[in-house]
Design an enzyme around this catalytic site. Structure first.
Site, PDB file in Angstrom:
ATOM      1  N   ALA A   1     -10.427  -5.342 -53.172  1.00 54.82           N
ATOM      2  CA  ALA A   1      -9.288  -4.599 -52.608  1.00 54.82           C
ATOM      3  C   ALA A   1      -8.853  -5.358 -51.376  1.00 54.82           C
ATOM      4  CB  ALA A   1      -9.719  -3.192 -52.233  1.00 54.82           C
TER       5      ALA A   1
ATOM      6  N   ARG B   1       2.907   3.372 -42.624  1.00 57.12           N
ATOM      7  CA  ARG B   1       1.443   3.472 -42.728  1.00 57.12           C
ATOM      8  C   ARG B   1       1.072   4.524 -43.769  1.00 57.12           C
ATOM      9  NH1 ARG B   1      -2.019   2.743 -38.094  1.00 57.12           N
ATOM     10  NH2 ARG B   1      -3.442   4.278 -38.936  1.00 57.12           N
TER      11      ARG B   1
ATOM     12  N   PHE C   1     -19.510  -4.274 -55.235  1.00 56.95           N
ATOM     13  CA  PHE C   1     -20.279  -4.941 -54.208  1.00 56.95           C
ATOM     14  C   PHE C   1     -19.400  -4.949 -52.967  1.00 56.95           C
ATOM     15  CE2 PHE C   1     -20.931  -9.238 -52.263  1.00 56.95           C
ATOM     16  CZ  PHE C   1     -22.186  -8.983 -51.733  1.00 56.95           C
TER      17      PHE C   1
ATOM     18  N   ASP D   1     -19.159 -12.774 -58.431  1.00 55.23           N
ATOM     19  CA  ASP D   1     -20.067 -11.771 -57.881  1.00 55.23           C
ATOM     20  C   ASP D   1     -21.359 -12.474 -57.433  1.00 55.23           C
ATOM     21  OD1 ASP D   1     -21.123  -9.126 -57.441  1.00 55.23           O
ATOM     22  OD2 ASP D   1     -22.274  -9.354 -59.285  1.00 55.23           O
TER      23      ASP D   1
HETATM   24  N1  ACO Z   1      -5.167   0.457 -36.511  1.00 55.21           N
HETATM   25  C1  ACO Z   1      -6.138   1.361 -36.292  1.00 55.21           C
HETATM   26  N2  ACO Z   1      -6.712   2.080 -37.280  1.00 55.21           N
HETATM   27  C2  ACO Z   1      -6.256   1.887 -38.529  1.00 55.21           C
HETATM   28  C3  ACO Z   1      -5.228   0.952 -38.831  1.00 55.21           C
HETATM   29  C4  ACO Z   1      -4.666   0.232 -37.737  1.00 55.21           C
HETATM   30  N3  ACO Z   1      -3.713  -0.671 -37.940  1.00 55.21           N
HETATM   31  N4  ACO Z   1      -4.998   0.977 -40.153  1.00 55.21           N
HETATM   32  C5  ACO Z   1      -5.847   1.878 -40.682  1.00 55.21           C
HETATM   33  N5  ACO Z   1      -6.598   2.423 -39.694  1.00 55.21           N
HETATM   34  C6  ACO Z   1      -7.652   3.425 -39.831  1.00 55.21           C
HETATM   35  C7  ACO Z   1      -7.170   4.601 -40.639  1.00 55.21           C
HETATM   36  O1  ACO Z   1      -6.569   5.576 -39.818  1.00 55.21           O
HETATM   37  C8  ACO Z   1      -8.458   5.093 -41.272  1.00 55.21           C
HETATM   38  O2  ACO Z   1      -9.167   5.872 -40.336  1.00 55.21           O
HETATM   39  P1  ACO Z   1      -9.897   7.219 -40.816  1.00 55.21           P
HETATM   40  O3  ACO Z   1     -10.969   6.788 -41.769  1.00 55.21           O
HETATM   41  O4  ACO Z   1     -10.419   7.769 -39.541  1.00 55.21           O
HETATM   42  O5  ACO Z   1      -8.861   8.048 -41.470  1.00 55.21           O
HETATM   43  C9  ACO Z   1      -9.263   3.823 -41.490  1.00 55.21           C
HETATM   44  O6  ACO Z   1      -8.725   2.864 -40.593  1.00 55.21           O
HETATM   45  C10 ACO Z   1      -9.152   3.314 -42.928  1.00 55.21           C
HETATM   46  O7  ACO Z   1      -7.770   3.204 -43.241  1.00 55.21           O
HETATM   47  P2  ACO Z   1      -7.282   2.958 -44.718  1.00 55.21           P
HETATM   48  O8  ACO Z   1      -5.798   3.035 -44.743  1.00 55.21           O
HETATM   49  O9  ACO Z   1      -7.999   3.841 -45.660  1.00 55.21           O
HETATM   50  O10 ACO Z   1      -7.809   1.493 -45.019  1.00 55.21           O
HETATM   51  P3  ACO Z   1      -7.376   0.098 -44.355  1.00 55.21           P
HETATM   52  O11 ACO Z   1      -5.928  -0.002 -44.167  1.00 55.21           O
HETATM   53  O12 ACO Z   1      -8.271  -0.204 -43.231  1.00 55.21           O
HETATM   54  O13 ACO Z   1      -7.740  -0.874 -45.598  1.00 55.21           O
HETATM   55  C11 ACO Z   1      -9.267  -2.458 -46.535  1.00 55.21           C
HETATM   56  C12 ACO Z   1      -9.074  -1.027 -46.025  1.00 55.21           C
HETATM   57  C13 ACO Z   1      -8.402  -2.693 -47.781  1.00 55.21           C
HETATM   58  C14 ACO Z   1     -10.711  -2.660 -46.923  1.00 55.21           C
HETATM   59  C15 ACO Z   1      -8.847  -3.407 -45.367  1.00 55.21           C
HETATM   60  O14 ACO Z   1      -9.760  -3.255 -44.321  1.00 55.21           O
HETATM   61  C16 ACO Z   1      -8.793  -4.870 -45.738  1.00 55.21           C
HETATM   62  O15 ACO Z   1      -7.784  -5.342 -46.254  1.00 55.21           O
HETATM   63  N6  ACO Z   1      -9.884  -5.625 -45.483  1.00 55.21           N
HETATM   64  C17 ACO Z   1      -9.943  -7.049 -45.747  1.00 55.21           C
HETATM   65  C18 ACO Z   1     -10.410  -7.352 -47.165  1.00 55.21           C
HETATM   66  C19 ACO Z   1     -11.723  -6.656 -47.525  1.00 55.21           C
HETATM   67  O16 ACO Z   1     -12.718  -6.762 -46.828  1.00 55.21           O
HETATM   68  N7  ACO Z   1     -11.706  -5.981 -48.698  1.00 55.21           N
HETATM   69  C20 ACO Z   1     -12.862  -5.264 -49.227  1.00 55.21           C
HETATM   70  C21 ACO Z   1     -13.658  -6.139 -50.128  1.00 55.21           C
HETATM   71  S1  ACO Z   1     -14.982  -5.319 -50.959  1.00 55.21           S
HETATM   72  C22 ACO Z   1     -14.308  -4.749 -52.377  1.00 55.21           C
HETATM   73  O17 ACO Z   1     -13.110  -4.708 -52.494  1.00 55.21           O
HETATM   74  C23 ACO Z   1     -15.206  -4.241 -53.505  1.00 55.21           C
END
Ligand code: ACO
Length: 443
Positions: free
Chosen positions: A101, A110, A199, A297
């Site tokens: 993801a 957002r 994972f 993986d």
């Molecule tokens: N600033 C501050 N807080 C934020 C922001 C921001 N810009 N964007 C989101 N948040 C907060 C949200 O409010 C939420 O908080 P809550 O849990 O208290 O409600 C929390 O962060 C999660 O927000 P989401 O919208 O659900 O997720 P996010 O936008 O952080 O996306 C993701 C998650 C896809 C994993 C992202 O962190 C990302 O792209 N990471 C890089 C790639 C990665 O590591 N992918 C996962 C690989 S593992 C696998 O896929 C099996």
């Protein structure tokens, strides 16, 4: 329920969201868990067949791709014709491997990535396994001798190939043959086990190259990511799986003891999460016959290494997990974990996606990668990448396939989250605050 309607429930209204759901043509592959018979020559697992399908789902906001998810679905069925082994055959199985993801931080609106990911998985769970078995590319094709004469082969003379092409255009029988050979005569049992595996390892970027340069991208660290996924999967377990029937939900954090892993289950809705994995209960079992081989993986990479080191028949699961944590990709001081679920779903999976409506099934793997690469091979260090990829995919769909991205209207009940990139920068330690001592400028 279509993918659109599920996503509309979790996205805010007027966000100008669109969804692109690409699916590869199902193809038969060798079993993902190596059968004992392959190495020992025994006939324990006589004739199971595995069909693999890849889903790539990308979300756009205001004509920019902003989120993507890659999932593999493996359907394993037993050959019913082999009555002799019926008793020892495991039941039919659907395995959903969540591969990657990612976001790029260019969304103007957002939304909850967590909710979007959860409903996409709900959608995948709704798909009828028989849908994947309608038109499968077999592992080996059984051609008749006369069919081979019509093949267009690189080695052949150009004139001959042109003749074959013109014959193909004039004579429809060749075309019908092409369709037939993509068909495996297998069907899926009514009751079947569903497994979900993933994972969790954080990275700056997976599907949007260069997107880590965008300071607006929100990247979760290892612990946050594990909890993020655990929350998603926990909700699926609680709502979509039959809790009374053989349900297993496991979390493994290589190198962490059972008690510490157990602490992460506080707050989970499903009360029976266990520290461990769904692959086998017996740590003395050989890892080679328990761990599935998934694309890209680390577990699979380690199994391949064991083959190279000639230790594959000596490594049990205990040693496998112990040594795995010592591998470079597990040692980078970030928390990584393996999440697995196994059980029966409450609802019957009876949905068949409709080509052109909520899915685009490509005619070949080449076309699948070609289209996917418009997104995953673009550069996202600036917003241009998100705009370009959207433009290229839309253009290809309209001019080559007469299709469009699916519009999402969202829901009034879902409020757009506040844009707060400052919090994000603070989290990543990228801005100067009064708490950070400033360096003195050199005179
Ligand atoms: N600033 C501050 N807080 C934020 C922001 C921001 N810009 N964007 C989101 N948040 C907060 C949200 O409010 C939420 O908080 P809550 O849990 O208290 O409600 C929390 O962060 C999660 O927000 P989401 O919208 O659900 O997720 P996010 O936008 O952080 O996306 C993701 C998650 C896809 C994993 C992202 O962190 C990302 O792209 N990471 C890089 C790639 C990665 O590591 N992918 C996962 C690989 S593992 C696998 O896929 C099996």
């Amino acid at each position: 329920m279509t993918l659109q309607s599920l996503l509309n429930n979790v996205l805010p209204k007027n966000g100008d969201f669109e969804i692109f759901h690409l699916q590869s043509n199902p193809c038969e592959i060798v079993p993902i868990i190596t059968p004992k018979s392959k190495i020992t020559g025994s006939k324990e697992n006589p004739d199971s067949r595995t069909v693999k399908t890849q889903h790539f789902i990308a979300l756009s906001c205001k004509k920019k791709f902003v989120y993507a998810l890659e999932i593999f679905v493996y359907i394993t069925v037993q050959n019913d014709t082999d009555k002799k082994y019926q008793k020892i055959q495991p039941p039919a199985e659907r395995l959903i491997f969540i591969s990657k993801a990612d976001t790029n931080g260019y969304s103007d609106v957002r939304f909850s990535t967590k909710d979007v990911t959860r409903v996409i998985l709900e959608y995948i769970l709704k798909i009828d396994p028989n849908y994947y078995l309608l038109r499968v590319k077999p592992l080996k094709r059984k051609y008749k001798k006369e069919d081979k004469k019509n093949f267009i082969i690189g080695k052949d003379k150009i004139q001959n190939n042109l003749k074959k092409l013109s014959k193909k255009a004039l004579d429809n029988t060749c075309h019908i043959l092409d369709q037939d050979i993509y068909f495996l005569n297998i069907s899926f049992a009514g009751k079947f086990i569903t497994k979900i595996c993933l994972f969790t390892r954080p990275a700056d970027q997976y599907l949007f190259p260069g997107s880590s340069s965008n300071r607006g991208k929100h990247i979760l660290n290892g612990m946050q990511l594990m909890k993020w996924w655990l929350h998603i999967i926990d909700n699926l377990v609680e709502e979509k799986f039959d809790r009374s029937n053989k349900l297993k939900a496991c979390l493994k954090i290589p190198g962490e003891d059972v008690l510490r892993v157990g602490k992460h289950f506080v707050g989970c809705r499903y009360r029976n999460w266990k520290s461990g994995d769904i692959f086998s209960d017996d740590l003395n079992s050989l890892a080679a016959f328990c761990i599935p081989l998934f694309p890209d993986d680390p577990k699979s990479r380690f199994l391949h290494q064991l083959v190279e080191e000639n230790r594959i028949l000596d490594t049990n699961l205990r040693t496998f997990w112990f040594e795995l944590q010592e591998r470079q990709e597990f040692k980078l001081s970030v928390l990584v974990s393996v999440i697995g679920v196994e059980g029966y779903t409450v609802e019957t999976s009876s949905y068949s996606p409709i080509q052109g409506e909520d899915v685009i099934v490509t005619s070949s793997l080449k076309q699948f990668h070609f289209l996917k690469n418009y997104i995953s091979a673009e550069e996202y260090d600036t917003e241009e990448g998100a705009i370009e990829s959207y433009f290229n995919v839309s253009k290809y769909l309209s001019s080559n396939l007469n299709m469009k991205l699916l519009k999402l209207v969202g829901s009034e009940k879902v409020l757009a989250r506040k844009q707060n990139s400052k919090v994000n920068l603070l989290e990543r330690g990228s801005v100067v605050t009064i708490l950070t001592p400033r360096k003195k400028h050199k005179q």
